[in-house]
Design a protein around this motif. Structure first.
Motif, short mmCIF file in Angstrom:
data_model
loop_
_atom_site.label_atom_id
_atom_site.label_comp_id
_atom_site.label_asym_id
_atom_site.label_seq_id
_atom_site.Cartn_x
_atom_site.Cartn_y
_atom_site.Cartn_z
N VAL A 13 26.26 3.98 -23.15
CA VAL A 13 26.82 3.46 -24.40
C VAL A 13 25.68 3.33 -25.40
N PRO A 14 25.63 4.21 -26.42
CA PRO A 14 24.63 4.03 -27.47
C PRO A 14 25.04 2.87 -28.38
N VAL A 15 24.06 2.07 -28.77
CA VAL A 15 24.31 0.93 -29.66
C VAL A 15 23.32 0.97 -30.81
N TYR A 43 19.69 1.58 -27.32
CA TYR A 43 19.66 1.14 -28.71
C TYR A 43 18.98 2.25 -29.52
N VAL A 44 19.74 2.88 -30.42
CA VAL A 44 19.23 4.00 -31.21
C VAL A 44 18.77 3.48 -32.57
N LEU A 45 17.47 3.60 -32.82
CA LEU A 45 16.90 3.13 -34.08
C LEU A 45 17.19 4.14 -35.19
N GLY A 46 17.60 3.63 -36.35
CA GLY A 46 17.93 4.47 -37.50
C GLY A 46 16.71 4.99 -38.24
N GLU A 47 16.97 5.89 -39.15
CA GLU A 47 15.90 6.57 -39.89
C GLU A 47 15.01 5.61 -40.66
N GLU A 48 15.61 4.66 -41.37
CA GLU A 48 14.80 3.72 -42.16
C GLU A 48 13.86 2.90 -41.27
N VAL A 49 14.35 2.47 -40.14
CA VAL A 49 13.52 1.67 -39.22
C VAL A 49 12.41 2.53 -38.64
N VAL A 50 12.74 3.75 -38.23
CA VAL A 50 11.73 4.65 -37.66
C VAL A 50 10.63 4.93 -38.68
N ARG A 51 11.02 5.23 -39.92
CA ARG A 51 10.03 5.49 -40.97
C ARG A 51 9.16 4.26 -41.22
N VAL A 63 10.57 -5.20 -34.40
CA VAL A 63 11.75 -4.36 -34.16
C VAL A 63 12.19 -4.52 -32.71
N ALA A 64 11.25 -4.52 -31.78
CA ALA A 64 11.57 -4.69 -30.36
C ALA A 64 12.23 -6.05 -30.12
N THR A 87 19.14 -1.44 -20.23
CA THR A 87 18.99 -1.10 -21.64
C THR A 87 17.70 -0.34 -21.90
N SER A 88 17.71 0.41 -22.99
CA SER A 88 16.51 1.10 -23.46
C SER A 88 16.59 1.23 -24.97
N ILE A 89 15.49 1.66 -25.58
CA ILE A 89 15.42 1.86 -27.02
C ILE A 89 14.96 3.29 -27.27
#
Length: 151
Positions: A13-15, A43-51, A63-64, A87-89
């Motif tokens: 389940v991606p969250v 937990y899939v981090l979005g583009e803004e967070v990754v940047r 973020v973690a 869980t994972s990120i």
């Protein structure tokens, strides 16, 4: 008429921190409970967070901590049903690889954890920066080799 049955040992389940992804967790936990399986929530981090992480505009530790708070809720949902939740990120985007996007991350994670079933949130969300999964659902539905429930 023969009845076909499937074996499910791990439900992915991606969250993304959204209410819609919590709904997907509820479905994932119900499926895992039905088949005696475990849930792996990524937990899939979005583009803004990754940047922001890559440019040091935000501390990766913060973020973690934020994602850990959300995944605690996910684990509690599983525990209430007697289902183990791991869980994972994952970074849902990359400034280095154009082919890295939320859909590909979900499918790569499904392969890596040997998921037998996927539950992805699909309903349109408010479009907040943390809510990245609605963009991935169609991709996952098209390319997943596992059964997929889109909620």
């Amino acid at each position: 008429m023969a009845v076909m049955s499937i074996e499910v040992e791990r439900v992915l389940v991606p969250v993304d921190g959204s209410d819609e992804s919590l709904d997907a967790v509820d479905y994932g936990v119900a499926i895992a409970d039905r088949y005696g399986a475990e849930v792996h929530a990524v937990y899939v981090l979005g583009e803004e967070v990754v940047r922001a992480i890559e440019t040091d505009a935000v501390d990766e530790g913060e973020v973690a901590d934020d994602t850990e708070s959300f995944t605690d809720t996910v684990r509690e949902t599983g525990a209430a049903a007697g289902v183990e939740v791991v869980t994972s990120i994952a970074y849902g985007f990359s400034t280095q690889r154009k082919s890295r996007h939320p859909g590909s991350v979900i499918l790569d994670t499904a392969d890596a954890v040997e998921a037998d079933f996927l539950v992805v949130p699909r309903e349109p969300t408010s479009g907040g920066p943390a809510e990245v999964l609605e963009k991935a659902a169609e991709y996952v539905l098209l390319y997943a080799s596992q059964p997929v429930l889109s909620v």
